[in-house]
Enzyme design. Structure first.
Site, mmCIF file in Angstrom:
data_model
loop_
_atom_site.group_PDB
_atom_site.id
_atom_site.type_symbol
_atom_site.label_atom_id
_atom_site.label_comp_id
_atom_site.label_asym_id
_atom_site.label_seq_id
_atom_site.Cartn_x
_atom_site.Cartn_y
_atom_site.Cartn_z
ATOM 1 N N ASP A 73 52.795 44.154 101.725
ATOM 2 C CA ASP A 73 52.224 44.718 102.996
ATOM 3 C C ASP A 73 53.207 45.469 103.677
ATOM 4 O OD1 ASP A 73 49.612 43.433 102.947
ATOM 5 O OD2 ASP A 73 50.321 41.762 104.427
ATOM 6 N N GLU A 104 54.755 39.805 104.556
ATOM 7 C CA GLU A 104 53.364 39.834 104.543
ATOM 8 C C GLU A 104 52.847 39.756 106.165
ATOM 9 O OE1 GLU A 104 49.724 39.592 102.692
ATOM 10 O OE2 GLU A 104 51.579 40.095 102.058
ATOM 11 N N LYS A 106 49.520 39.297 108.672
ATOM 12 C CA LYS A 106 48.161 38.864 108.890
ATOM 13 C C LYS A 106 47.853 38.710 110.314
ATOM 14 C CE LYS A 106 46.506 38.724 104.565
ATOM 15 N NZ LYS A 106 47.563 39.633 103.980
#
Length: 239
Positions: A73, A104, A106
């Site tokens: 990401d 990462e 999210k």
């Protein structure tokens, strides 16, 4: 006397990040679009405030043997000394030698997301990195050992209650091998970082700003990436 306030400036930075992440969660319905929106908020934060020697992008990482990482990401990589960055139809590929940190991102933090981030980080750390001797006026320095790639995780909220408690610490310590995470942020609640094999979980404060400052400090101690052996990559031209 100046009317400027440093504490207000730093608070505003965090509040902006938190507001943007909250807006992504509230207004974007499609999970993929929501994920892209969250990534873009973090990409903008790091791209704006990290020193210019670093560049940040969603990318794949490749080594001189032709091995690729999973898609990451946020990749923090060197742009000053890196001779090639590939951009192919919206996809970015960077050489393993140039990598400083990978994240990462999210919307919500849980055990599954941490395990997923650890797997992503490991896919980068497993790649081979070349390092050449460094010439100087008096001779040549020995090849520099590749720096340790930092691994991290970024989110807006946490599924746990309390958000940064023992369940989070247990998930972080479940993998202390090549996928171990070093730093992270839950923008609505706090940030975390690893000290040896112990994880510091810091609640409240201004999490996004605190995370940014901690990351910059860790990057400062990482030093500079090694001199890449470009000919190790050039051999693929013959194939």
């Amino acid at each position: 006397m100046s009317d400027w306030s440093l504490s207000t400036i730093l608070a505003t930075l965090h509040e902006d990040i938190q507001h943007r992440l909250r807006s992504v969660r509230a207004t974007l319905a499609h999970p993929g679009t929501k994920g892209d929106g969250s990534e873009n908020v973090w990409l903008d934060l790091l791209g704006t405030y990290l020193p210019q020697r670093y560049q940040v992008a969603k990318a794949f990482v490749v080594d001189s043997h032709g091995n690729f990482s999973q898609q990451i990401d946020l990749v923090v990589f060197d742009r000053q000394y890196t001779p090639f960055i590939f951009k192919i139809e919206g996809q970015t590929v960077v050489p393993a030698e140039s990598i400083y940190a990978v994240f990462e991102a999210k919307q919500t933090l849980d055990a599954g997301m941490i395990s997923y981030a650890q797997e992503k980080v490991a896919s980068v750390r497993r790649l081979d990195r070349t390092s050449l001797p460094i010439p100087h006026a008096g001779g040549t320095y020995a090849p520099k050992p590749p720096i340790r790639v930092l691994g991290g995780i970024l989110s807006f909220e946490s599924e746990w209650s309390p958000p940064l408690g023992e369940p989070l610490r247990k998930a972080l310590t479940a993998n202390l091998d090549e996928g171990v995470l070093d730093i992270g942020c839950v923008a609505a609640h706090g940030h975390m970082f690893r000290r040896d094999d112990h994880f510091e979980l810091v609640e409240a404060g201004k999490p996004a700003t605190a995370f940014l400052f901690k990351l910059i400090a860790m990057l400062q101690f990482s030093g500079t990436v090694p001199m890449i052996d470009i000919e190790a990559y050039a051999r693929w031209l013959a194939d």
